[in-house]
Design an enzyme around this catalytic site. Structure first.
Site, PDB file in Angstrom:
ATOM      1  N   LYS A   9       0.905  -1.170   0.113  1.00 55.22           N
ATOM      2  CA  LYS A   9       0.050  -0.028  -0.103  1.00 55.22           C
ATOM      3  C   LYS A   9       0.933   1.243  -0.108  1.00 55.22           C
ATOM      4  CE  LYS A   9      -4.610   0.641   0.392  1.00 55.22           C
ATOM      5  NZ  LYS A   9      -5.730  -0.495  -0.043  1.00 55.22           N
TER       6      LYS A   9
HETATM    7  N1  GLU Z   1      -7.090  -0.143  -3.165  1.00 55.04           N
HETATM    8  C1  GLU Z   1      -7.750  -1.140  -3.514  1.00 55.04           C
HETATM    9  C2  GLU Z   1      -7.845  -2.234  -2.346  1.00 55.04           C
HETATM   10  O1  GLU Z   1      -7.716  -1.687  -1.208  1.00 55.04           O
HETATM   11  C3  GLU Z   1      -7.466  -1.859  -5.003  1.00 55.04           C
HETATM   12  C4  GLU Z   1      -6.153  -2.360  -4.836  1.00 55.04           C
HETATM   13  C5  GLU Z   1      -5.534  -2.944  -6.060  1.00 55.04           C
HETATM   14  O2  GLU Z   1      -6.428  -2.812  -7.000  1.00 55.04           O
HETATM   15  O3  GLU Z   1      -4.401  -3.270  -6.367  1.00 55.04           O
HETATM   16  O4  GLU Z   1      -8.157  -3.410  -2.224  1.00 55.04           O
END
Ligand code: GLU
Length: 418
Positions: free
Chosen positions: A108
């Protein structure tokens, strides 16, 4: 060295892992290695503001685990962003990807800023400078960012462009959630909300098959909340309350979601929608409804308001909307909680499809995307539900047992290097 990891959200993610490790008798070496992120990068993001001043923001990219493949996870622009929170979110991505059987670890990123106060030009400078600073640790085989809070298709296009300019050729697979015109996939924007709605429908069928036209309240009307509302509405449910950053509205007879979308487009908010009554944003969580979908920020249901929640089912559209204390209070009341690593996994599932299409240079129809998304979501839901019944644990524990278990199996067979 690890003091910065004393953040409450990180500690909550770590505690969840500890509880599951105990419940599944997890190998102690694997457990110890999974309690901390593999790599954390803190960067300064200096940008020139439109008025000529310079501002130095702080950005992060945390890669929690890379056992099953490159790490995967979104990038958020928000004033809540801290290293601890990003680390917790990266850990949840590891379990989410493993639960859905995606060949990824979890990551993240984020930049601490106030996106509402920034112009598009300023946002572009943040995205490009942040990308430059984390460039050495991302890439289609290493770590693949995606949208999250206050980042969107345009942000992903800037990230893709910045990375591509550095290496000298177009690399669409470095990021997912891009516009279709630069290697994005059909069906990505709707994916998370579609998945949330699918898990709600399946949970209702299993637990409350007698309910017809169940009532729903949704906190947050961004990409996740609004698409969830549309899909639940189309499935015949009655969406009686929704909210955005400006406030919450309610109509016990049910909101017309199509008309609400038009109203939102014109006014920029749900507040003031015809036939609805304005209520307090936090009061929405306590509405007497069958289903509650918190799809905004983390830590909104805590030990302070958990005993006033009246919903029978809670689907975590957001990541981490319930604290551990709230979780326990709600479980004791018999509420069925669909954890975020299952409920909101549709987004990363379609991100995976996008990456697969990018690296193969072969693109799919929207029907193919949607069919494969529904298949993976249903399979994960059924596996979690089966384990939940068989082991007599809650859904979060069952989902984590599956996710953590898959990472552990791979870690054990790969061994500890050197
Ligand atoms: N931000 C989204 C999540 O928390 C998507 C992450 C992604 O597609 O890599 O799952």
């Amino acid at each position: 060295m690890k003091e910065y990891l004393q953040d409450p959200t990180f500690l909550m993610a770590q505690r969840q892992l500890d509880n599951v490790a105990k419940a599944m008798n997890l190998d102690s070496s694997v457990h110890a290695r999974l309690r901390y992120p593999r790599k954390s990068l803190i960067v300064s993001v200096p940008i020139r503001l439109d008025n000529g001043d310079t501002k130095v923001l702080t950005g992060y990219r945390v890669q929690h685990d890379m056992t099953l493949g490159p790490s995967k996870g979104g990038i958020r622009f928000h004033h809540h962003v801290t290293l601890g929170e990003v680390t917790a979110l990266a850990m949840w991505m590891t379990w989410k990807c493993a639960l859905l059987n995606l060949p990824y670890g979890g990551a993240k990123g984020g930049v601490c800023c106030y996106p509402e106060e920034m112009s598009d030009n300023e946002m572009e400078r943040v995205a490009r400078r942040y990308t430059t600073e984390i460039l050495s640790i991302i890439g289609p085989e290493k770590d693949i960012p995606a949208p999250d809070m206050y980042t969107n298709e345009q942000t992903m296009a800037w990230i893709m462009d910045t990375y591509s300019n550095f290496v000298g050729y177009a690399v669409p697979g470095v990021v997912t959630g891009k516009p279709v015109s630069v290697g994005g996939t059909l069906g990505r924007i709707e994916a998370t909300g579609r998945g949330v709605a699918l898990t709600v429908k399946k949970a209702l069928e299993k637990r409350y098959p007698e309910l017809n036209a169940p009532t729903v309240a949704i906190q947050g009307f961004g990409n996740v909340g609004s698409v969830t509302a549309k899909h639940l509405y189309e499935k015949g449910m009655k969406v009686v309350a929704v909210s955005d950053v400006h406030g919450a509205i309610r109509n016990p007879a049910g909101l017309d979601i199509y008309k609400l979308f038009e109203f939102m487009k014109e006014t920029g908010s749900v507040v003031g929608f015809e036939g609805s009554e304005k209520i307090d944003g936090m009061a929405l969580l306590e509405e007497r409804v069958d289903v509650l979908v918190p799809a905004a920020v983390a830590n909104v249901i805590t030990e302070k308001n958990a005993d006033r929640i009246q919903a029978k089912i809670i689907a975590e559209g957001a990541n981490g909307p319930l604290t551990t204390e709230a979780d326990q209070i709600l479980l004791d009341k018999g509420v069925l909680i669909i954890p975020g690593i299952l409920a909101n996994a549709g987004g990363v599932v379609v991100s995976y499809f996008e990456w697969v299409q990018d690296i193969q240079h072969l693109f799919w129809s929207e029907e193919q995307v949607v069919e494969k998304l529904d298949f993976l979501m249903e399979q994960a839901f059924d596996e979690v539900y089966e384990l939940y019944q068989r082991k007599n644990v809650d859904l979060r524990t069952a989902a984590m047992m599956l996710g953590v278990g898959r990472v552990a199996t791979a870690k054990n067979i790969r061994g500890l290097y050197p």
